[in-house]
Write a protein that holds these residues in place. Structure first.
Motif, PDB file in Angstrom:
ATOM      1  N   SER A 171      -4.379  -0.130 -12.022  1.00 34.86           N
ATOM      2  CA  SER A 171      -5.438  -0.901 -12.674  1.00 34.86           C
ATOM      3  C   SER A 171      -5.550  -0.455 -14.130  1.00 34.86           C
ATOM      4  O   SER A 171      -5.716   0.733 -14.411  1.00 34.86           O
ATOM      5  CB  SER A 171      -6.774  -0.693 -11.952  1.00 34.86           C
ATOM      6  N   VAL A 172      -5.466  -1.411 -15.058  1.00 26.64           N
ATOM      7  CA  VAL A 172      -5.391  -1.111 -16.491  1.00 26.64           C
ATOM      8  C   VAL A 172      -6.649  -1.604 -17.198  1.00 26.64           C
ATOM      9  O   VAL A 172      -7.093  -2.736 -16.997  1.00 26.64           O
ATOM     10  CB  VAL A 172      -4.156  -1.778 -17.118  1.00 26.64           C
ATOM     11  N   LEU A 173      -7.212  -0.743 -18.028  1.00 25.31           N
ATOM     12  CA  LEU A 173      -8.280  -1.125 -18.956  1.00 25.31           C
ATOM     13  C   LEU A 173      -7.689  -1.092 -20.349  1.00 25.31           C
ATOM     14  O   LEU A 173      -7.276  -0.050 -20.831  1.00 25.31           O
ATOM     15  CB  LEU A 173      -9.465  -0.162 -18.847  1.00 25.31           C
ATOM     16  N   SER A 191      -0.979  -5.274 -21.941  1.00 19.09           N
ATOM     17  CA  SER A 191      -1.356  -5.371 -20.528  1.00 19.09           C
ATOM     18  C   SER A 191      -0.433  -6.321 -19.780  1.00 19.09           C
ATOM     19  O   SER A 191      -0.026  -6.059 -18.642  1.00 19.09           O
ATOM     20  CB  SER A 191      -2.805  -5.864 -20.401  1.00 19.09           C
ATOM     21  N   ALA A 226      -5.540  -6.100 -14.712  1.00 13.00           N
ATOM     22  CA  ALA A 226      -5.862  -5.577 -16.040  1.00 13.00           C
ATOM     23  C   ALA A 226      -7.162  -6.206 -16.522  1.00 13.00           C
ATOM     24  O   ALA A 226      -7.435  -7.386 -16.289  1.00 13.00           O
ATOM     25  CB  ALA A 226      -4.748  -5.867 -17.027  1.00 13.00           C
ATOM     26  N   ALA A 275     -10.455   2.090 -13.368  1.00 16.40           N
ATOM     27  CA  ALA A 275      -9.090   1.960 -13.886  1.00 16.40           C
ATOM     28  C   ALA A 275      -8.418   3.325 -13.869  1.00 16.40           C
ATOM     29  O   ALA A 275      -9.076   4.357 -14.052  1.00 16.40           O
ATOM     30  CB  ALA A 275      -9.109   1.415 -15.313  1.00 16.40           C
ATOM     31  N   THR A 312      -8.323   9.767 -14.821  1.00 17.58           N
ATOM     32  CA  THR A 312      -7.822   8.576 -15.496  1.00 17.58           C
ATOM     33  C   THR A 312      -7.026   8.968 -16.740  1.00 17.58           C
ATOM     34  O   THR A 312      -7.436   9.831 -17.504  1.00 17.58           O
ATOM     35  CB  THR A 312      -8.982   7.655 -15.906  1.00 17.58           C
TER      36      THR A 312
END
Length: 238
Positions: free
Chosen positions: A37-39, A49, A61, A92, A122
């Motif tokens: 999971s991308v922020l 992303s 994302a 994330a 993270t």
């Protein structure tokens, strides 16, 4: 990522040597992390992303950028990507700040804000433009406040409560050429010139040549703490 640059390059941005090469460096930096999971903070079009969603096992994302006119959702490679102007706490495992911190007055404050929004463990991948002596009208055009040495961005990261895991410069092989061009352009040592972008679409031969040079540069990515146009910093929230 800056939307101004996408406006210049248009739909060819993914083939432009600079963005293609920076995306390759990003993928190299996170290949051992296996993010899910991308922020993406200051995401612009969400280019980086999207590269992660296309080329890694990342499943989703969230792109944050104050320039978005409204919130929206889309699918990339069958995976969800959401665009928002702000966020609360986020689940994330990877936070991207690709050429973001140089745009704000208080870089430590912005980084600390997002450090507080994610869980321990993270990872953060941060890129910033390198070396103040390379300051030019391109920086002014993009609204930059500063450029960084590797040690300077690592100090910012530590002040924000993160642990630096690795840092290096990229675009080292074209660094001498870029420095000479800035000298010839009369930009070194002065900030009183017209804002203008130095990013442009090139011929196929020029683009392929620069892409090939940067492909070789990837081989030295993790050991280059000497010079480059961009500083990369991988960090982790303890």
């Amino acid at each position: 990522m800056d939307l101004k640059e996408e406006e210049i390059l248009g739909e060819d941005i993914s083939e432009h040597w600079y963005y293609r090469s920076k995306a390759s460096a990003l993928l190299d930096y996170v290949k051992e992390l296996n993010p899910q999971s991308v922020l993406d903070v200051g995401a612009g079009s969400g280019f980086f992303s999207k590269e992660l969603l296309k080329k890694t096992e990342a499943k989703e994302a969230l792109c944050i950028d104050t320039s978005y006119p409204s919130e929206r959702d889309e699918l990339v490679n069958g995976k969800a990507i959401r665009y928002c102007t702000h966020s609360g706490p986020v689940d994330a495992d990877l936070v991207l700040m690709m050429d973001v911190l140089e745009h704000v007055d208080n870089d430590v404050s912005l980084l600390s804000e997002y450090t507080d929004k994610v869980s321990a463990g993270t990872h953060f991948l941060i890129t910033v433009p390198a070396f103040t002596f390379l300051w030019s009208g391109h920086d002014i055009f993009l609204g930059h406040k500063r450029r960084y040495t590797l040690k300077e961005i690592e100090r910012v990261v530590e002040k924000a409560g993160l642990i630096v895991e690795h840092g290096s410069y990229y675009f080292g092989l074209i660094f001498p050429l870029a420095a000479v061009l800035r000298l010839l352009d009369g930009n070194l040592g002065s900030r009183g010139y017209t804002p203008r972008s130095q990013l442009k679409n090139h011929s196929l031969i020029t683009n392929a040549t620069l892409t090939s040079i940067c492909t070789v540069d990837i081989l030295f990515l993790h050991i280059n703490r000497l010079a480059g146009l961009t500083a990369f910093c991988l960090a982790r929230k303890p």
